[in-house]
Design a protein around this motif. Structure first.
Motif, mmCIF file in Angstrom:
data_model
loop_
_atom_site.group_PDB
_atom_site.id
_atom_site.type_symbol
_atom_site.label_atom_id
_atom_site.label_comp_id
_atom_site.label_asym_id
_atom_site.label_seq_id
_atom_site.Cartn_x
_atom_site.Cartn_y
_atom_site.Cartn_z
ATOM 1 N N GLN A 31 23.629 26.763 -30.386
ATOM 2 C CA GLN A 31 24.364 27.711 -29.558
ATOM 3 C C GLN A 31 24.799 28.909 -30.396
ATOM 4 O O GLN A 31 25.166 28.747 -31.565
ATOM 5 C CB GLN A 31 25.593 27.044 -28.925
ATOM 6 N N ARG A 32 24.783 30.060 -29.772
ATOM 7 C CA ARG A 32 25.146 31.298 -30.467
ATOM 8 C C ARG A 32 26.344 31.951 -29.787
ATOM 9 O O ARG A 32 26.355 32.158 -28.580
ATOM 10 C CB ARG A 32 23.961 32.268 -30.472
ATOM 11 N N GLU A 33 27.347 32.260 -30.595
ATOM 12 C CA GLU A 33 28.516 33.022 -30.131
ATOM 13 C C GLU A 33 28.383 34.441 -30.677
ATOM 14 O O GLU A 33 28.309 34.623 -31.903
ATOM 15 C CB GLU A 33 29.803 32.379 -30.646
ATOM 16 N N PRO A 34 28.337 35.454 -29.823
ATOM 17 C CA PRO A 34 28.113 36.816 -30.329
ATOM 18 C C PRO A 34 29.238 37.285 -31.233
ATOM 19 O O PRO A 34 30.361 36.765 -31.194
ATOM 20 C CB PRO A 34 28.032 37.657 -29.054
ATOM 21 N N GLY A 35 28.935 38.282 -32.049
ATOM 22 C CA GLY A 35 29.939 38.849 -32.944
ATOM 23 C C GLY A 35 31.074 39.486 -32.169
ATOM 24 O O GLY A 35 30.916 39.939 -31.030
ATOM 25 N N ARG A 36 32.223 39.535 -32.788
ATOM 26 C CA ARG A 36 33.404 40.097 -32.125
ATOM 27 C C ARG A 36 33.419 41.614 -32.274
ATOM 28 O O ARG A 36 32.865 42.183 -33.218
ATOM 29 C CB ARG A 36 34.681 39.495 -32.707
ATOM 30 N N GLY A 37 34.085 42.241 -31.334
ATOM 31 C CA GLY A 37 34.269 43.679 -31.399
ATOM 32 C C GLY A 37 35.517 44.041 -32.179
ATOM 33 O O GLY A 37 36.162 43.190 -32.811
ATOM 34 N N ALA A 38 35.887 45.287 -32.108
ATOM 35 C CA ALA A 38 37.077 45.754 -32.820
ATOM 36 C C ALA A 38 38.326 45.126 -32.222
ATOM 37 O O ALA A 38 38.429 44.910 -31.019
ATOM 38 C CB ALA A 38 37.156 47.275 -32.740
ATOM 39 N N VAL A 46 43.836 27.374 -26.724
ATOM 40 C CA VAL A 46 42.521 27.861 -27.129
ATOM 41 C C VAL A 46 42.661 29.305 -27.601
ATOM 42 O O VAL A 46 43.119 30.174 -26.855
ATOM 43 C CB VAL A 46 41.523 27.776 -25.970
ATOM 44 N N ALA A 47 42.292 29.563 -28.849
ATOM 45 C CA ALA A 47 42.456 30.898 -29.423
ATOM 46 C C ALA A 47 41.357 31.144 -30.452
ATOM 47 O O ALA A 47 41.018 30.254 -31.241
ATOM 48 C CB ALA A 47 43.825 31.040 -30.089
ATOM 49 N N TYR A 48 40.819 32.336 -30.447
ATOM 50 C CA TYR A 48 39.760 32.715 -31.383
ATOM 51 C C TYR A 48 40.200 32.484 -32.819
ATOM 52 O O TYR A 48 39.435 31.999 -33.660
ATOM 53 C CB TYR A 48 39.399 34.181 -31.157
ATOM 54 N N GLU A 49 41.465 32.810 -33.109
ATOM 55 C CA GLU A 49 41.945 32.739 -34.491
ATOM 56 C C GLU A 49 42.111 31.316 -35.002
ATOM 57 O O GLU A 49 42.314 31.097 -36.207
ATOM 58 C CB GLU A 49 43.257 33.497 -34.644
ATOM 59 N N ASN A 50 42.028 30.297 -34.126
ATOM 60 C CA ASN A 50 42.133 28.915 -34.596
ATOM 61 C C ASN A 50 41.039 28.562 -35.600
ATOM 62 O O ASN A 50 41.209 27.675 -36.431
ATOM 63 C CB ASN A 50 42.057 27.948 -33.410
ATOM 64 N N ARG A 51 39.905 29.252 -35.541
ATOM 65 C CA ARG A 51 38.804 28.950 -36.457
ATOM 66 C C ARG A 51 39.150 29.259 -37.909
ATOM 67 O O ARG A 51 38.461 28.813 -38.829
ATOM 68 C CB ARG A 51 37.549 29.725 -36.048
ATOM 69 N N PHE A 52 40.206 30.023 -38.122
ATOM 70 C CA PHE A 52 40.623 30.350 -39.490
ATOM 71 C C PHE A 52 41.651 29.362 -40.030
ATOM 72 O O PHE A 52 42.084 29.475 -41.175
ATOM 73 C CB PHE A 52 41.203 31.768 -39.535
ATOM 74 N N THR A 72 48.630 29.636 -18.643
ATOM 75 C CA THR A 72 47.914 30.593 -17.807
ATOM 76 C C THR A 72 46.727 31.152 -18.580
ATOM 77 O O THR A 72 46.873 31.511 -19.749
ATOM 78 C CB THR A 72 48.842 31.746 -17.400
ATOM 79 N N PRO A 73 45.541 31.212 -17.966
ATOM 80 C CA PRO A 73 44.385 31.776 -18.684
ATOM 81 C C PRO A 73 44.690 33.167 -19.225
ATOM 82 O O PRO A 73 45.243 34.018 -18.523
ATOM 83 C CB PRO A 73 43.297 31.820 -17.610
ATOM 84 N N ALA A 74 44.351 33.361 -20.490
ATOM 85 C CA ALA A 74 44.615 34.636 -21.163
ATOM 86 C C ALA A 74 43.317 35.416 -21.321
ATOM 87 O O ALA A 74 42.216 34.883 -21.142
ATOM 88 C CB ALA A 74 45.254 34.387 -22.534
ATOM 89 N N LYS A 75 43.459 36.657 -21.667
ATOM 90 C CA LYS A 75 42.291 37.492 -21.915
ATOM 91 C C LYS A 75 41.646 37.066 -23.226
ATOM 92 O O LYS A 75 42.313 36.854 -24.229
ATOM 93 C CB LYS A 75 42.712 38.963 -21.979
ATOM 94 N N GLY A 76 40.333 36.947 -23.208
ATOM 95 C CA GLY A 76 39.619 36.544 -24.407
ATOM 96 C C GLY A 76 39.443 37.691 -25.375
ATOM 97 O O GLY A 76 39.752 38.851 -25.065
ATOM 98 N N PRO A 77 38.939 37.400 -26.568
ATOM 99 C CA PRO A 77 38.715 38.456 -27.557
ATOM 100 C C PRO A 77 37.580 39.378 -27.119
ATOM 101 O O PRO A 77 36.766 39.038 -26.256
ATOM 102 C CB PRO A 77 38.325 37.667 -28.810
ATOM 103 N N ALA A 78 37.539 40.544 -27.731
ATOM 104 C CA ALA A 78 36.465 41.492 -27.427
ATOM 105 C C ALA A 78 35.208 41.082 -28.177
ATOM 106 O O ALA A 78 35.198 40.994 -29.404
ATOM 107 C CB ALA A 78 36.898 42.899 -27.843
ATOM 108 N N TYR A 79 34.145 40.819 -27.431
ATOM 109 C CA TYR A 79 32.860 40.494 -28.027
ATOM 110 C C TYR A 79 31.915 41.688 -27.892
ATOM 111 O O TYR A 79 32.057 42.523 -26.993
ATOM 112 C CB TYR A 79 32.222 39.296 -27.322
#
Length: 439
Positions: free
Chosen positions: A180-187, A307-313, A359-366
């Motif tokens: 599976q591929r997760e695209p790169g993040r935006g700014a 669930v948060a993008y930054e958890n991977r760090f 509550t569902p939050a806005k995801g990171p910019a991909y």
């Protein structure tokens, strides 16, 4: 001419009804159950044969699933990755034969390596067995931006290793690989781990249970939402479920086995109940087991971080996998040794309690949509959870809806077809409602 059109339309709709009723076949009332259902492999999985070294390792690509076999030792596969800041996940699921003898140290590991033979940073994922042999999964990761050594475009290798202690099962097992591929993040996407999050035991619901019959593996896991769900299990069986968890949400779950029909005055099985939680790329988040004496057993897992993008760090291995929105998988196993003191022909009631908090939050910019990689939660996913659909059933439903639009656009026989298809959906819902004994 009109009669012929109505006949064709009715026959076609009747065929749809057969398709709608096909999943969810149940045991006849009072009939003894047959063998336990086998793991459903991924539709369209490609046969591949990994090598014991990087020489001539077969190529695997994002968006595909593969089938192989794995004995104790290593299998190597080749990846060709671009310089696009994307993260690539390679998961491996092994399916031991029923009754295979395993130890607590037996398991699988997936690791991503460079052509120089060095491991990509924090790439390895591992899963071990408990007291029984049942399907387990692990995943390795190529971090496309954070790991400078593995960010360049080029060839990489995924190494899948199975460990097996001497005196335990050494036979090859079916192996399923997904990429599976997760695209790169935006700014503006976060780059540091969260400092804190609400943790602890979840507040699980106590409402009346609704029937939902679990699947045999990741590919036909039954969709669930927050609530209380009822299923049935037999010794040696593993049931799989999937739950959509969006950005900012936390998942809490508990599983209970009720009383069984005893064949002995007393009995107890260590690891009689096991619960495992996996993330959207089939990486193990947490698992827990407890003994079962034929009377009652229960397990509650701590709720996940939001669930948060930054958890991977994060350095905590229970936090790092909770970094993507999507389908989270729950695997529940009843230990095979329970059959030593209970009646195997009488399934044991299983209750699942699920809480999806936040509550569902806005995801990171991909840079592009993550949906093709199997990530994110959309309206279709929420609908599948409400209806209790497996992924194959959801795909069939989408196909039927598409066909209905074609019929409606043709401008004839629409009312007849709609009534028939609605009747099929009612029948399917009733069958699914009886679903605890369905396979």
């Amino acid at each position: 001419m009109g009669v012929m059109v109505r006949g064709r339309t009715t026959a076609w709709a009747a065929a749809l009804c057969l398709v709608a009723g096909a999943p969810g076949a149940a045991y006849a009332e009072g009939a003894a159950p047959g063998p336990l259902p086998t793991y459903r492999a991924a539709d369209g999985a490609k046969a591949v044969e990994g090598t014991s070294s990087t020489a001539d390792a077969p190529k695997i690509e994002a968006g595909n699933a593969y089938q192989d076999t794995l004995g104790p030792g290593e299998r190597v596969y080749r990846l060709v990755l671009g310089k696009d800041d994307s993260d690539v996940y390679v998961s491996a699921v092994v399916r031991p034969a029923a009754g295979a003898k395993v130890s607590g140290g037996d398991g699988i590991e997936v690791e991503i390596m460079t052509t120089a033979g060095s491991s990509c940073e924090d790439s390895a994922g591992r899963a071990n067995f408990g007291y029984d042999a049942y399907p387990i999964g692990a995943a390795g990761v190529r971090w496309g931006r954070e790991d400078a050594n593995c960010a360049p475009a080029g060839v990489y290798y995924a190494k899948v290793t199975r460990t097996s202690a001497k005196g335990y099962d050494q036979s090859p097992w079916p192996l399923e690989i997904t990429v599976q591929r997760e695209p790169g993040r935006g700014a503006g996407a976060p780059t540091t781990a969260p400092s804190a999050w609400p943790s602890g035991a979840p507040a699980l619901p106590g409402t009346e249970a609704a029937p939902r019959s679990g699947g045999t593996g990741f590919n036909d896991a039954r969709a669930l939402g927050a609530g209380v769900w009822r299923d049935e299990m037999r010794p040696g069986q593993t049931r799989f479920y999937r739950v959509p968890v969006d950005w900012g949400q936390q998942l809490g779950l508990g599983a209970e086995l009720a009383a069984a029909r005893m064949t002995k005055t007393y009995g107890s099985a260590s690891g009689g109940l096991t619960v495992a939680l996996y993330n959207p790329y089939r990486s193990l988040i947490s698992d827990k087991d407890t003994s079962y004496d034929g009377k009652q057993a229960g397990i509650t897992l701590e709720k996940t971080p939001p669930v948060a993008y930054e958890n991977r760090f994060a350095r905590d291995r229970d936090v790092r996998p909770v970094s993507l929105a999507g389908w989270y998988y729950v695997a529940v196993t009843m230990g095979a040794k329970v059959a030593d003191f209970t009646e195997d022909a009488t399934p044991v009631p299983l209750t699942l309690r699920l809480d999806v908090a936040g509550t569902p939050a806005k995801g990171p910019a991909y840079k592009e949509s993550p949906a093709p990689g199997g990530f994110g939660v959309g309206d279709e996913d929420r609908a599948a959870a409400r209806e209790g659909l497996t992924a194959p059933e959801a795909a069939e439903a989408a196909g039927r809806h598409s066909a209905m639009r074609v019929v409606a656009g043709a401008g004839f026989g629409t009312g007849t077809v709609l009534l028939l298809v609605l009747g099929c959906w009612t029948l399917l819902g009733r069958r699914r409602g009886r679903g605890p004994t369905a396979v």
